[in-house]
Design an enzyme around this catalytic site. Structure first.
Site, mmCIF file in Angstrom:
data_model
loop_
_atom_site.group_PDB
_atom_site.id
_atom_site.type_symbol
_atom_site.label_atom_id
_atom_site.label_comp_id
_atom_site.label_asym_id
_atom_site.label_seq_id
_atom_site.Cartn_x
_atom_site.Cartn_y
_atom_site.Cartn_z
ATOM 1 N N CYS A 185 13.836 1.880 -32.163
ATOM 2 C CA CYS A 185 12.714 1.206 -32.814
ATOM 3 C C CYS A 185 11.371 1.909 -32.559
ATOM 4 O O CYS A 185 11.131 2.951 -33.145
ATOM 5 C CB CYS A 185 12.720 -0.265 -32.398
ATOM 6 S SG CYS A 185 11.932 -1.329 -33.607
ATOM 7 N N HIS A 208 18.432 -2.775 -31.533
ATOM 8 C CA HIS A 208 18.302 -3.347 -30.198
ATOM 9 C C HIS A 208 19.637 -4.045 -29.924
ATOM 10 O O HIS A 208 20.503 -4.099 -30.789
ATOM 11 C CB HIS A 208 17.195 -4.410 -30.162
ATOM 12 C CG HIS A 208 15.820 -3.885 -30.413
ATOM 13 N ND1 HIS A 208 15.107 -3.172 -29.483
ATOM 14 C CD2 HIS A 208 15.008 -4.004 -31.481
ATOM 15 C CE1 HIS A 208 13.907 -2.880 -29.963
ATOM 16 N NE2 HIS A 208 13.823 -3.362 -31.180
HETATM 17 N N1 GLN Z 1 5.969 -1.725 -33.232
HETATM 18 C C1 GLN Z 1 7.048 -1.262 -34.063
HETATM 19 C C2 GLN Z 1 7.234 -2.067 -35.342
HETATM 20 O O1 GLN Z 1 6.964 -3.247 -35.395
HETATM 21 C C3 GLN Z 1 8.331 -1.220 -33.268
HETATM 22 C C4 GLN Z 1 8.832 -2.589 -32.855
HETATM 23 C C5 GLN Z 1 9.979 -2.538 -31.904
HETATM 24 O O2 GLN Z 1 10.132 -1.580 -31.162
HETATM 25 N N2 GLN Z 1 10.769 -3.580 -31.861
HETATM 26 O O3 GLN Z 1 7.690 -1.515 -36.333
#
Ligand code: GLN
Length: 241
Positions: free
Chosen positions: A93, A195
Site C-alpha cells: 500500500c 494488507h
Molecule cells: N495513504 C495511502 C492511501 O490512502 C496508503 C494507505 C495505506 O497504506 N493503507 O492511498
C-alpha cells in the site's frame, strides 16, 4: 541452510498500518519452518537503512507518515542500492506507492517516489476499503500460484507503466484502482495493496521472497491454521457477493 537471510523492516513505526508488522513475524516463522536462519533489522526513522539486506519489507501508512518515509528513503538511497544488488522487496500500500515514480501527499500534491517500480499513483474517486481477492498471473514472474487474499484500505489509484507486470488480477475488490489488476512486480520487487497481513494470509508469497533470498525454490509447507484462515476469508468474500 547455512546462509542467514537478512531481513530489513523499513520504518515500521511509519509504515505498519493494519498489522503489517505481522509480515516480518510471518517471514521469521516461515523461514524457521524451512530451516532458514534469518536476522531482522527493524529500521526506525533516523536510523541507517542497510544496503545489504536480502529482503526489504515496507508496510502501509497514513498519507503524512508515507511522505515522511519517502523523504527519508530518498535521502538514504540504500533501498535502491539493495535492489540493484538483487534484494527482494515486499511493499504494501503506502510502501508500494513510495516505490513508484509519484504519489499524492495529504494535500493532493504530487510527491516523488523512489522510481523502483514503474508505477504512478493518483486518487481514486472513492476510497477502496474491504476484502481483496486476486489471482497471480499464471505466466507472470511472481512464481506464486495460490489465490491471494487480503484487506485493502487506500485512496490511491496506481497506474502501471510498461516496466512492470501486474502482480495479480482482481477477483473481488479494487486493487490498483479499476478492479482489474492488483499490485505490480518487476524482478524481485513486489508492490501490492494486500494488507492482512499479506504474508500471514499468503504464505506462498513469503516462500517466494525466501526462495529468491536463498536462490533455491522452496516447496510450499501447508499449515492447517493458515489454511483455515484463508478458507474463512475466501468464503466470507464468496458469501458476501
Ligand atoms: N495513504 C495511502 C492511501 O490512502 C496508503 C494507505 C495505506 O497504506 N493503507 O492511498
Amino acid at each position: 541452510m547455512s546462509k542467514t537471510v537478512k531481513i530489513a523492516s523499513i520504518y515500521p513505526t511509519l509504515l505498519g498500518t493494519y498489522g503489517d508488522g505481522g509480515n516480518v513475524a510471518a517471514l521469521r516463522h516461515i523461514a524457521a519452518l524451512h530451516g532458514i536462519t534469518v536476522s531482522v533489522d527493524e529500521v526506525s526513522p533516523g536510523q541507517k537503512v542497510p544496503a545489504n539486506a536480502d529482503i526489504y519489507v515496507l508496510g502501509g501508512g497514513e498519507d503524512t507518515a508515507q511522505s515522511a518515509a519517502a523523504a527519508a528513503l530518498h535521502a538514504s538511497g540504500a533501498l535502491a542500492e539493495g535492489v540493484k544488488n538483487g534484494a527482494a522487496v515486499l511493499s504494501i500500500c503506502a510502501g508500494y506507492q513510495i516505490l513508484g515514480h509519484t504519489f499524492l501527499d495529504a494535500e493532493g500534491k504530487p510527491s516523488s517516489g523512489l522510481g523502483l517500480l514503474d508505477v504512478t499513483t493518483d486518487r481514486l474517486e472513492k476510497r477502496a476499503v474491504g476484502e481483496l481477492v486476486a489471482h497471480p498471473l499464471s505466466t507472470g514472474p511472481s512464481g506464486i500460484s495460490a489465490v491471494l487474499t487480503g484487506y485493502e484500505n487506500h485512496g490511491g489509484f496506481t497506474h502501471l507503466g510498461s516496466g512492470v507486470e501486474p502482480f495479480a488480477s482482481v477477483t473481488s475488490g479494487i486493487g490498483n484502482g479499476d478492479g482489474t489488476t492488483e499490485g505490480a512486480i518487476n524482478g524481485r520487487v513486489i508492490g501490492t495493496y494486500l494488507h492482512g497481513p499479506c504474508l500471514v494470509r499468503n504464505p506462498q508469497v513469503a516462500e517466494q521472497l525466501l526462495s529468491w533470498a536463498v536462490d533455491c525454490k522452496l516447496e510450499h509447507i501447508v499449515e492447517a491454521e493458515v489454511e483455515a484462515l484463508r478458507r474463512e476469508r475466501l468464503d466470507f468474500v464468496s458469501k458476501s457477493r
